[in-house]
Structure formats: structure tokens, C-alpha cells
Design a protein around this motif. Structure first.
Motif, PDB file in Angstrom:
ATOM      1  N   ASP A   7      15.121 -12.641  55.797  1.00  0.00           N
ATOM      2  CA  ASP A   7      15.377 -12.185  54.426  1.00  0.00           C
ATOM      3  C   ASP A   7      14.200 -12.500  53.509  1.00  0.00           C
ATOM      4  OD1 ASP A   7      17.860 -11.157  55.113  1.00  0.00           O
ATOM      5  OD2 ASP A   7      18.946 -12.967  54.498  1.00  0.00           O
ATOM      6  N   THR A   8      13.626 -13.669  53.651  1.00  0.00           N
ATOM      7  CA  THR A   8      12.468 -14.057  52.838  1.00  0.00           C
ATOM      8  C   THR A   8      11.269 -13.166  53.170  1.00  0.00           C
ATOM      9  OG1 THR A   8      13.258 -16.339  52.745  1.00  0.00           O
ATOM     10  CG2 THR A   8      10.931 -15.965  52.227  1.00  0.00           C
ATOM     11  N   ILE A   9      11.075 -12.909  54.452  1.00  0.00           N
ATOM     12  CA  ILE A   9       9.967 -12.049  54.877  1.00  0.00           C
ATOM     13  C   ILE A   9      10.136 -10.648  54.301  1.00  0.00           C
ATOM     14  CG2 ILE A   9       8.930 -10.898  56.883  1.00  0.00           C
ATOM     15  CD1 ILE A   9       9.621 -13.530  58.457  1.00  0.00           C
ATOM     16  N   GLU A  10      11.329 -10.095  54.413  1.00  0.00           N
ATOM     17  CA  GLU A  10      11.578  -8.744  53.891  1.00  0.00           C
ATOM     18  C   GLU A  10      11.357  -8.693  52.378  1.00  0.00           C
ATOM     19  OE1 GLU A  10      12.044  -6.036  55.655  1.00  0.00           O
ATOM     20  OE2 GLU A  10      12.225  -7.040  57.582  1.00  0.00           O
ATOM     21  N   ALA A  11      11.763  -9.721  51.662  1.00  0.00           N
ATOM     22  CA  ALA A  11      11.554  -9.762  50.211  1.00  0.00           C
ATOM     23  C   ALA A  11      10.064  -9.814  49.872  1.00  0.00           C
ATOM     24  CB  ALA A  11      12.289 -10.961  49.601  1.00  0.00           C
ATOM     25  N   LYS A  12       9.311 -10.632  50.597  1.00  0.00           N
ATOM     26  CA  LYS A  12       7.872 -10.744  50.347  1.00  0.00           C
ATOM     27  C   LYS A  12       7.133  -9.455  50.710  1.00  0.00           C
ATOM     28  CE  LYS A  12       7.131 -15.715  50.756  1.00  0.00           C
ATOM     29  NZ  LYS A  12       6.047 -15.959  49.813  1.00  0.00           N
ATOM     30  N   LEU A  13       7.641  -8.721  51.691  1.00  0.00           N
ATOM     31  CA  LEU A  13       7.002  -7.467  52.097  1.00  0.00           C
ATOM     32  C   LEU A  13       7.085  -6.390  51.018  1.00  0.00           C
ATOM     33  CD1 LEU A  13       7.912  -7.109  55.865  1.00  0.00           C
ATOM     34  CD2 LEU A  13       5.638  -7.388  54.875  1.00  0.00           C
ATOM     35  N   LEU A  14       8.002  -6.532  50.082  1.00  0.00           N
ATOM     36  CA  LEU A  14       8.085  -5.579  48.981  1.00  0.00           C
ATOM     37  C   LEU A  14       6.787  -5.541  48.179  1.00  0.00           C
ATOM     38  CD1 LEU A  14      11.731  -6.269  47.759  1.00  0.00           C
ATOM     39  CD2 LEU A  14      10.916  -4.336  49.148  1.00  0.00           C
ATOM     40  N   GLN A  15       6.047  -6.640  48.196  1.00  0.00           N
ATOM     41  CA  GLN A  15       4.769  -6.722  47.485  1.00  0.00           C
ATOM     42  C   GLN A  15       3.601  -6.231  48.348  1.00  0.00           C
ATOM     43  OE1 GLN A  15       4.799  -7.618  44.225  1.00  0.00           O
ATOM     44  NE2 GLN A  15       7.005  -7.666  44.556  1.00  0.00           N
ATOM     45  N   LEU A  16       3.863  -5.939  49.618  1.00  0.00           N
ATOM     46  CA  LEU A  16       2.807  -5.523  50.553  1.00  0.00           C
ATOM     47  C   LEU A  16       3.248  -4.255  51.289  1.00  0.00           C
ATOM     48  CD1 LEU A  16       2.045  -9.052  52.035  1.00  0.00           C
ATOM     49  CD2 LEU A  16       0.566  -7.756  50.492  1.00  0.00           C
ATOM     50  N   PRO A  17       3.196  -3.100  50.632  1.00  0.00           N
ATOM     51  CA  PRO A  17       3.738  -1.873  51.222  1.00  0.00           C
ATOM     52  C   PRO A  17       3.029  -1.388  52.493  1.00  0.00           C
ATOM     53  CG  PRO A  17       2.588  -1.394  49.173  1.00  0.00           C
ATOM     54  CD  PRO A  17       2.673  -2.890  49.295  1.00  0.00           C
ATOM     55  N   ASP A  18       1.821  -1.841  52.745  1.00  0.00           N
ATOM     56  CA  ASP A  18       1.102  -1.428  53.954  1.00  0.00           C
ATOM     57  C   ASP A  18       1.485  -2.247  55.180  1.00  0.00           C
ATOM     58  OD1 ASP A  18      -0.384   0.563  52.661  1.00  0.00           O
ATOM     59  OD2 ASP A  18      -1.888  -0.888  52.006  1.00  0.00           O
ATOM     60  N   TRP A  19       2.323  -3.255  54.999  1.00  0.00           N
ATOM     61  CA  TRP A  19       2.654  -4.178  56.084  1.00  0.00           C
ATOM     62  C   TRP A  19       4.099  -4.018  56.526  1.00  0.00           C
ATOM     63  CZ3 TRP A  19      -0.970  -7.429  58.257  1.00  0.00           C
ATOM     64  CH2 TRP A  19      -2.212  -7.466  57.603  1.00  0.00           C
ATOM     65  N   ASP A  20       4.332  -4.244  57.823  1.00  0.00           N
ATOM     66  CA  ASP A  20       5.668  -4.227  58.410  1.00  0.00           C
ATOM     67  C   ASP A  20       5.901  -5.547  59.135  1.00  0.00           C
ATOM     68  OD1 ASP A  20       6.459  -1.496  57.823  1.00  0.00           O
ATOM     69  OD2 ASP A  20       4.932  -0.894  59.285  1.00  0.00           O
ATOM     70  N   TYR A  21       7.176  -5.815  59.390  1.00  0.00           N
ATOM     71  CA  TYR A  21       7.539  -7.008  60.145  1.00  0.00           C
ATOM     72  C   TYR A  21       8.292  -6.593  61.396  1.00  0.00           C
ATOM     73  CZ  TYR A  21      10.097 -11.231  61.450  1.00  0.00           C
ATOM     74  OH  TYR A  21      10.628 -12.277  62.143  1.00  0.00           O
TER      75      TYR A  21
END
Length: 96
Positions: A7-21
Motif C-alpha cells: 500500500d505504501t509503495i502504491e501510494a508513493k508510485l502516484l508521484q512517479l508515473p513512469d514507474w511500476d511495481y
């Protein structure tokens, strides 16, 4: 360094649209005009990696750079990975 939960990773990814997890790592793919521009970005990223003491798994074919970041010692993604991803974005994103 503490491994982050999904959940934390997905939230932080909102700031990095070019990145996936996926596969327990952050992943991005960047395409450049040509090999020279790709290699130039890789060189700048390498200096940033040394500065942060954190190194990605990456590969390039001609003008495409694929990057995977995880903190092996922590067994997954940490804040350190996000710090490097942000630095990489700053290097590869064209200036407006």
C-alpha cells in the motif's frame, strides 16, 4: 532500511508515473532519441547511483533503457529505492 508494504509503495508510485511495481521491485523503461542520448543518461545516472550508494539492475538496447530497483539487503522496496527513482526521473525527464 525497512521494506515498504504494498500500500505504501502504491501510494508513493502516484508521484512517479513512469514507474511500476512488480516482482518485488520498481521498474521503468525509458526511450531516447538514439544510443548516444541513452548512454549519456546512463552515465549521469551512474554518478547519482555512486553518490547515493545504491545501484539499479539495468540494461539497454540501442535507445531503450530498462531499470529495476530494489534493496536487496531489505528483501524488497525501501525509501532508498524511491530516492533513486526520483533522481533518475530528474535526469531522464526533458526540461520544459
Amino acid at each position: 532500511m525497512k521494506q515498504l508494504d504494498k500500500d505504501t509503495i502504491e501510494a508513493k508510485l502516484l508521484q512517479l508515473p513512469d514507474w511500476d511495481y512488480f516482482d518485488n521491485a520498481l521498474h521503468a523503461e525509458f526511450e531516447f532519441e538514439n544510443f548516444k542520448d541513452c548512454f549519456s543518461a546512463m552515465s549521469r545516472i551512474a554518478f547519482e547511483c555512486e553518490s547515493l550508494g545504491h545501484h539499479p539492475d539495468w540494461s539497454n538496447v540501442y535507445n531503450v533503457l530498462k531499470i529495476s530497483i530494489t534493496t536487496h539487503d531489505a528483501g524488497g522496496v525501501t525509501d532508498k529505492d524511491f530516492e533513486l527513482a526520483k533522481a533518475i526521473d530528474f535526469i531522464v525527464e526533458p526540461e520544459d
